[in-house]
Design a protein around this motif. Structure first.
Motif, PDB file in Angstrom:
ATOM      1  N   THR A 180       0.842  -1.187   0.000  1.00  0.00           N
ATOM      2  CA  THR A 180       0.000   0.000   0.000  1.00  0.00           C
ATOM      3  C   THR A 180       0.882   1.243   0.000  1.00  0.00           C
ATOM      4  OG1 THR A 180      -0.124   0.168   2.424  1.00  0.00           O
ATOM      5  CG2 THR A 180      -1.775  -1.216   1.317  1.00  0.00           C
ATOM      6  N   ASN A 181       0.334   2.319  -0.532  1.00  0.00           N
ATOM      7  CA  ASN A 181       1.020   3.609  -0.584  1.00  0.00           C
ATOM      8  C   ASN A 181       0.038   4.646  -0.070  1.00  0.00           C
ATOM      9  OD1 ASN A 181       3.470   2.844  -2.594  1.00  0.00           O
ATOM     10  ND2 ASN A 181       1.572   1.885  -3.307  1.00  0.00           N
ATOM     11  N   ARG A 182       0.504   5.534   0.777  1.00  0.00           N
ATOM     12  CA  ARG A 182      -0.418   6.502   1.375  1.00  0.00           C
ATOM     13  C   ARG A 182       0.287   7.838   1.607  1.00  0.00           C
ATOM     14  NH1 ARG A 182      -2.763   3.214   4.694  1.00  0.00           N
ATOM     15  NH2 ARG A 182      -1.473   1.524   3.921  1.00  0.00           N
ATOM     16  N   ILE A 183      -0.543   8.866   1.848  1.00  0.00           N
ATOM     17  CA  ILE A 183      -0.033  10.187   2.199  1.00  0.00           C
ATOM     18  C   ILE A 183      -1.055  10.849   3.102  1.00  0.00           C
ATOM     19  CG2 ILE A 183      -1.000  11.249   0.103  1.00  0.00           C
ATOM     20  CD1 ILE A 183       1.388  13.206   0.157  1.00  0.00           C
ATOM     21  N   HIS A 184      -0.571  11.447   4.184  1.00  0.00           N
ATOM     22  CA  HIS A 184      -1.476  12.134   5.101  1.00  0.00           C
ATOM     23  C   HIS A 184      -2.032  13.383   4.423  1.00  0.00           C
ATOM     24  CE1 HIS A 184      -2.964  14.153   8.724  1.00  0.00           C
ATOM     25  NE2 HIS A 184      -2.903  12.971   9.317  1.00  0.00           N
ATOM     26  N   ARG A 185      -3.276  13.708   4.721  1.00  0.00           N
ATOM     27  CA  ARG A 185      -3.927  14.855   4.081  1.00  0.00           C
ATOM     28  C   ARG A 185      -3.155  16.156   4.312  1.00  0.00           C
ATOM     29  NH1 ARG A 185      -9.144  13.892   2.231  1.00  0.00           N
ATOM     30  NH2 ARG A 185      -9.897  11.811   2.741  1.00  0.00           N
ATOM     31  N   LYS A 186      -2.577  16.316   5.489  1.00  0.00           N
ATOM     32  CA  LYS A 186      -1.822  17.542   5.738  1.00  0.00           C
ATOM     33  C   LYS A 186      -0.584  17.617   4.859  1.00  0.00           C
ATOM     34  CE  LYS A 186      -3.453  18.345  10.441  1.00  0.00           C
ATOM     35  NZ  LYS A 186      -3.078  18.536  11.868  1.00  0.00           N
ATOM     36  N   ASP A 187       0.082  16.495   4.647  1.00  0.00           N
ATOM     37  CA  ASP A 187       1.237  16.492   3.756  1.00  0.00           C
ATOM     38  C   ASP A 187       0.816  16.686   2.305  1.00  0.00           C
ATOM     39  OD1 ASP A 187       3.205  16.178   5.720  1.00  0.00           O
ATOM     40  OD2 ASP A 187       2.946  14.009   5.758  1.00  0.00           O
ATOM     41  N   ALA A 188      -0.348  16.155   1.933  1.00  0.00           N
ATOM     42  CA  ALA A 188      -0.839  16.316   0.569  1.00  0.00           C
ATOM     43  C   ALA A 188      -1.154  17.785   0.278  1.00  0.00           C
ATOM     44  CB  ALA A 188      -2.078  15.458   0.352  1.00  0.00           C
ATOM     45  N   SER A 189      -1.854  18.445   1.184  1.00  0.00           N
ATOM     46  CA  SER A 189      -2.180  19.857   0.958  1.00  0.00           C
ATOM     47  C   SER A 189      -0.914  20.710   0.960  1.00  0.00           C
ATOM     48  CB  SER A 189      -3.171  20.355   2.011  1.00  0.00           C
ATOM     49  OG  SER A 189      -2.640  20.271   3.319  1.00  0.00           O
ATOM     50  N   ALA A 190       0.044  20.362   1.822  1.00  0.00           N
ATOM     51  CA  ALA A 190       1.312  21.087   1.832  1.00  0.00           C
ATOM     52  C   ALA A 190       2.061  20.914   0.520  1.00  0.00           C
ATOM     53  CB  ALA A 190       2.176  20.625   2.998  1.00  0.00           C
ATOM     54  N   ALA A 191       1.971  19.727  -0.083  1.00  0.00           N
ATOM     55  CA  ALA A 191       2.654  19.485  -1.354  1.00  0.00           C
ATOM     56  C   ALA A 191       2.069  20.348  -2.461  1.00  0.00           C
ATOM     57  CB  ALA A 191       2.553  18.012  -1.723  1.00  0.00           C
ATOM     58  N   VAL A 192       0.748  20.477  -2.500  1.00  0.00           N
ATOM     59  CA  VAL A 192       0.117  21.319  -3.521  1.00  0.00           C
ATOM     60  C   VAL A 192       0.589  22.758  -3.379  1.00  0.00           C
ATOM     61  CG1 VAL A 192      -2.060  22.214  -4.407  1.00  0.00           C
ATOM     62  CG2 VAL A 192      -1.909  19.825  -3.680  1.00  0.00           C
ATOM     63  N   VAL A 193       0.543  23.282  -2.154  1.00  0.00           N
ATOM     64  CA  VAL A 193       0.974  24.660  -1.924  1.00  0.00           C
ATOM     65  C   VAL A 193       2.448  24.826  -2.272  1.00  0.00           C
ATOM     66  CG1 VAL A 193       1.293  26.429  -0.157  1.00  0.00           C
ATOM     67  CG2 VAL A 193      -0.801  25.051  -0.193  1.00  0.00           C
ATOM     68  N   HIS A 194       3.260  23.850  -1.936  1.00  0.00           N
ATOM     69  CA  HIS A 194       4.690  23.909  -2.252  1.00  0.00           C
ATOM     70  C   HIS A 194       4.914  24.025  -3.760  1.00  0.00           C
ATOM     71  CE1 HIS A 194       8.971  23.040  -2.044  1.00  0.00           C
ATOM     72  NE2 HIS A 194       8.795  22.044  -2.899  1.00  0.00           N
ATOM     73  N   LEU A 195       4.203  23.231  -4.546  1.00  0.00           N
ATOM     74  CA  LEU A 195       4.388  23.271  -5.993  1.00  0.00           C
ATOM     75  C   LEU A 195       3.903  24.591  -6.590  1.00  0.00           C
ATOM     76  CD1 LEU A 195       3.314  19.624  -6.893  1.00  0.00           C
ATOM     77  CD2 LEU A 195       5.634  20.561  -6.865  1.00  0.00           C
ATOM     78  N   LEU A 196       2.935  25.218  -5.954  1.00  0.00           N
ATOM     79  CA  LEU A 196       2.434  26.510  -6.435  1.00  0.00           C
ATOM     80  C   LEU A 196       3.366  27.656  -6.093  1.00  0.00           C
ATOM     81  CD1 LEU A 196      -1.332  26.229  -5.466  1.00  0.00           C
ATOM     82  CD2 LEU A 196      -0.441  26.340  -7.788  1.00  0.00           C
ATOM     83  N   ASN A 247       8.620   8.825  -3.896  1.00  0.00           N
ATOM     84  CA  ASN A 247       8.381  10.266  -3.843  1.00  0.00           C
ATOM     85  C   ASN A 247       9.664  11.056  -4.081  1.00  0.00           C
ATOM     86  OD1 ASN A 247       9.869  10.111  -1.491  1.00  0.00           O
ATOM     87  ND2 ASN A 247       8.164  10.530  -0.105  1.00  0.00           N
ATOM     88  N   ALA A 248      10.675  10.428  -4.664  1.00  0.00           N
ATOM     89  CA  ALA A 248      11.994  11.057  -4.780  1.00  0.00           C
ATOM     90  C   ALA A 248      11.942  12.374  -5.547  1.00  0.00           C
ATOM     91  CB  ALA A 248      12.980  10.092  -5.446  1.00  0.00           C
ATOM     92  N   ARG A 249      11.164  12.429  -6.637  1.00  0.00           N
ATOM     93  CA  ARG A 249      11.131  13.665  -7.421  1.00  0.00           C
ATOM     94  C   ARG A 249      10.513  14.801  -6.613  1.00  0.00           C
ATOM     95  NH1 ARG A 249       8.588  13.941 -13.436  1.00  0.00           N
ATOM     96  NH2 ARG A 249      10.493  12.727 -13.855  1.00  0.00           N
ATOM     97  N   LEU A 250       9.429  14.531  -5.923  1.00  0.00           N
ATOM     98  CA  LEU A 250       8.798  15.576  -5.122  1.00  0.00           C
ATOM     99  C   LEU A 250       9.706  16.002  -3.973  1.00  0.00           C
ATOM    100  CD1 LEU A 250       6.314  17.326  -4.607  1.00  0.00           C
ATOM    101  CD2 LEU A 250       5.325  15.428  -3.302  1.00  0.00           C
ATOM    102  N   ARG A 251      10.335  15.034  -3.326  1.00  0.00           N
ATOM    103  CA  ARG A 251      11.253  15.368  -2.228  1.00  0.00           C
ATOM    104  C   ARG A 251      12.420  16.213  -2.725  1.00  0.00           C
ATOM    105  NH1 ARG A 251      12.840  13.937   2.623  1.00  0.00           N
ATOM    106  NH2 ARG A 251      11.441  12.818   4.059  1.00  0.00           N
ATOM    107  N   SER A 252      12.852  16.002  -3.974  1.00  0.00           N
ATOM    108  CA  SER A 252      13.996  16.749  -4.499  1.00  0.00           C
ATOM    109  C   SER A 252      13.702  18.237  -4.644  1.00  0.00           C
ATOM    110  CB  SER A 252      14.422  16.167  -5.851  1.00  0.00           C
ATOM    111  OG  SER A 252      13.486  16.502  -6.869  1.00  0.00           O
ATOM    112  N   THR A 253      12.435  18.618  -4.609  1.00  0.00           N
ATOM    113  CA  THR A 253      12.064  20.033  -4.707  1.00  0.00           C
ATOM    114  C   THR A 253      12.137  20.739  -3.359  1.00  0.00           C
ATOM    115  OG1 THR A 253       9.702  19.673  -4.255  1.00  0.00           O
ATOM    116  CG2 THR A 253      10.449  19.444  -6.548  1.00  0.00           C
ATOM    117  N   GLY A 254      12.330  19.991  -2.280  1.00  0.00           N
ATOM    118  CA  GLY A 254      12.372  20.579  -0.950  1.00  0.00           C
ATOM    119  C   GLY A 254      11.178  20.241  -0.090  1.00  0.00           C
ATOM    120  N   TRP A 255      10.167  19.585  -0.667  1.00  0.00           N
ATOM    121  CA  TRP A 255       9.014  19.141   0.131  1.00  0.00           C
ATOM    122  C   TRP A 255       9.443  17.971   1.013  1.00  0.00           C
ATOM    123  CZ3 TRP A 255       6.689  14.240  -0.081  1.00  0.00           C
ATOM    124  CH2 TRP A 255       5.486  14.099   0.637  1.00  0.00           C
ATOM    125  N   VAL A 256       9.048  18.021   2.276  1.00  0.00           N
ATOM    126  CA  VAL A 256       9.366  16.954   3.225  1.00  0.00           C
ATOM    127  C   VAL A 256       8.081  16.584   3.971  1.00  0.00           C
ATOM    128  CG1 VAL A 256      10.713  16.283   5.249  1.00  0.00           C
ATOM    129  CG2 VAL A 256      11.723  17.791   3.527  1.00  0.00           C
TER     130      VAL A 256
END
Length: 269
Positions: A180-196, A247-256
C-alpha cells in the motif's frame, strides 16, 4: 479585488489547500456545488461543473488548483467531473494562470506488480474506468495549461473517514500481503501549496506519497496495537503484491512529509 487563487473544487483537500494559501496572504475563490460549505476566509461560489460552464469573466487568478471529487466511483461520473467539468472551468478563464496544479491519483498506475519502485517515468496502466478517465483528465489539463503540474496522490488518510480503523477493529483485514502507498492529508495539501509557490519552476508531473510503501498487514498491525484490537494476519514480504511508489522527485524540490510513514500518521489513535 479579484482573487489571485482559484480552487476548482473545494472538498476536504481543496479547502485545506485554500486555507494554507490564505494563511500565506492569498485571496482565494473556491468553486463548489454548495458555496455555503466553503470555509472562511475563502470566498465561495456555487457552481456545478457537470451542468454547465461557469462565468469566470471577473476572475484572473495567478494560481489555480483543480481538486475535484466524483461520486459515485464510476467511469461516467469521473468523465463528467474530472474531464468535462475541469475543461469547462479552465476554458472559462480569460487568461492562463502563472501556475496550476491538478490533483490526480496514483490509481492511473493500476495495481501492477512491477519490480522495484514506480515513479513518474513508469507508464500509466489504469485498471478500471475511473483510472482511464483520470488519465484523460491529465491529458486535457496539459492541453489547456502546458506549463501546469499534475500531482498524483496515493491513498489519502487523516481525515474524517474511519474505514481502515473499522476494518482493523472488526478483524476484516483480508489481504495482509498487499503493498500500500499513502499520504497524510496535511502532507498532501502542503505538497500542492509547495508546488504553487516554490522558487523554481515545477515539472509537469509528481507522485505525492510518503516515504514508506508498506504491506497492509504491517499497517493493520500497528493500528491494532494503537486501538488495543486483536492482531490481524501478519504480512509476508515474500508474498507481497501490488505497486510500490517513490516520492523522490517531489522530495527533491524541498518538500518533506511531516508524517513520513504510517507510524507517524496513525500514532496516538
Amino acid at each position: 479585488m479579484s482573487p489571485d487563487v482559484l480552487l476548482v473544487g473545494a472538498g476536504d483537500l481543496g479547502a485545506a489547500v485554500g486555507l494554507r494559501l490564505a494563511d500565506l496572504g492569498h485571496d482565494v475563490l473556491a468553486l463548489r456545488r454548495n458555496a455555503a460549505l466553503v470555509p472562511p476566509p475563502l470566498h465561495g461560489r456555487s457552481v456545478d461543473l457537470t451542468a454547465g460552464t461557469p462565468d469566470l469573466s471577473d476572475v484572473r487568478p495567478r494560481l489555480v488548483v483543480v481538486a475535484l471529487t466524483a461520486r459515485p466511483r464510476t467511469e461516467e461520473a469521473y468523465r463528467a467531473t474530472y474531464v468535462e467539468g475541469m475543461a469547462r472551468a479552465l476554458d472559462a478563464l480569460q487568461v492562463p494562470p502563472e501556475r496550476a496544479v491538478l490533483v490526480s491519483s496514483t490509481a492511473v498506475h493500476g495495481g501492477s506488480d512491477l519490480p522495484g519502485l514506480q515513479d513518474e517515468t513508469t507508464p500509466v496502466a489504469p485498471s478500471d474506468g475511473p483510472g482511464r478517465q483520470l488519465v484523460a483528465a491529465e491529458e486535457a489539463f496539459h492541453q489547456r495549461l502546458p506549463h501546469g503540474t499534475v500531482l498524483r496522490l496515493s491513498g489519502l488518510y487523516g481525515g474524517a473517514s474511519t474505514r481502515l480503523l473499522d476494518q482493523v477493529r472488526e478483524g476484516r483485514v483480508t489481504d495482509p500481503h498487499r503493498w500500500t502507498n499513502r499520504i497524510h492529508r496535511k502532507d498532501a495539501s502542503a505538497a500542492v501549496v509547495h508546488l504553487l509557490t516554490m522558487a523554481e519552476e515545477p515539472e509537469r508531473l509528481y507522485l505525492g506519497t510518503d516515504d514508506l510503501p508498506a504491506q497492509m498487514g504491517d499497517v493493520a498491525a500497528f493500528i491494532a496495537e494503537q486501538l488495543g484490537a486483536p492482531a490481524p494476519p501478519p504480512a509476508d514480504p515474500s508474498q507481497g503484491h501490488g505497486k510500490r511508489l517513490s516520492n523522490a522527485r517531489l522530495r527533491s524540490t524541498g518538500w518533506v512529509p511531516t508524517r513520513p510513514s504510517y507510524r507517524e500518521g496513525y500514532a496516538g489513535l
